[in-house]
Design an enzyme around this catalytic site. Sequence first.
Site, PDB file in Angstrom:
ATOM      1  N   TYR A   1     -46.104   0.542  36.147  1.00  0.00           N
ATOM      2  CA  TYR A   1     -46.216   1.918  35.667  1.00  0.00           C
ATOM      3  C   TYR A   1     -46.452   1.914  34.157  1.00  0.00           C
ATOM      4  CZ  TYR A   1     -43.841   2.661  40.112  1.00  0.00           C
ATOM      5  OH  TYR A   1     -43.500   2.630  41.431  1.00  0.00           O
TER       6      TYR A   1
ATOM      7  N   ASP B   1     -35.092   0.613  46.454  1.00  0.00           N
ATOM      8  CA  ASP B   1     -34.450  -0.050  45.321  1.00  0.00           C
ATOM      9  C   ASP B   1     -33.831   0.936  44.336  1.00  0.00           C
ATOM     10  OD1 ASP B   1     -37.463   0.301  45.054  1.00  0.00           O
ATOM     11  OD2 ASP B   1     -36.912   0.087  42.948  1.00  0.00           O
TER      12      ASP B   1
ATOM     13  N   LYS C   1     -48.432  -1.656  43.401  1.00  0.00           N
ATOM     14  CA  LYS C   1     -48.038  -0.258  43.610  1.00  0.00           C
ATOM     15  C   LYS C   1     -48.065   0.437  42.260  1.00  0.00           C
ATOM     16  CE  LYS C   1     -43.886   2.556  44.207  1.00  0.00           C
ATOM     17  NZ  LYS C   1     -42.405   2.496  44.180  1.00  0.00           N
TER      18      LYS C   1
END
Length: 268
Positions: free
Chosen positions: A150, A30, A180
């Site tokens: 994140y 991506d 993730k």
Amino acid sequence: MSVNDGLARRMRLQRLHRHDDGRLLVVPLDHPVSNGPIVRDGQLDRLVGQIHHGGADAVVLHKGALRTVQPRWFRDMSLIVHLSAGTALAPDPDARHLVCTVEEALRLGAHGVSVHVNAGSRGEGRQIADLAAVAEACDRWGMPLLAMVYARGPGVDGRAPAVVAHLAALAAELGADLVKTVLPGAPQAIAAVTAACPIPVLAAGGALADGPDEALRRLDDAMQCGALGVAAGRLVFTAADPAAMVRRLTSLVHDRAQAPLQRAGDPR
């Protein structure tokens, strides 16, 4: 959620977890939206073919990229359509916006979708709300959801164990099937994060400042300390031989498995 939707989700998760060990190798592609082209010759299809031949379980693509990729690569490799976008050129480079829907991803043939959240950023509230909305749509349509989470706020250490555990919990609490994130460096800290998370944790490949061998060592540590997979994109598409790099990652994820793992929500 209807019974049929529940079955559809379990079937798609089972396809994604195609190995008996329950582990996953996902290759995110991506990056062009955020940072620009990743294949200078425009041959994205060739790169996806190399990733397929290397044995990856899934690849992440934006919807427009699918126009140049042959469907044959997805006979056994799963397709995850990325729903979030934002560029490094924006006033807030940590901002992410939804640019695709779960329904659209289904029409494109996706086996799963992914959403990006930068916790601690100025746009955190919008991104969390988007993740929750996508999770609800995934429940409705029986679609697996990968949350890429994140810590990107000012003064926040994105590898601090407590911060990473918080990110993983955020993804699980809002309905993701997989998360993730960038894991801590210390093995005990990685083990604590993965043990506390009720959904599979995929170790992010991360930057290559120390070279690919060091990146692979960190990912191997993560797998040995409880991560149930790896999501590495830059490590693959910057490699001189992407197929060979994917084969190394496939071996790291699957060949070194000690015993089949099973967690709550495991499609098996």
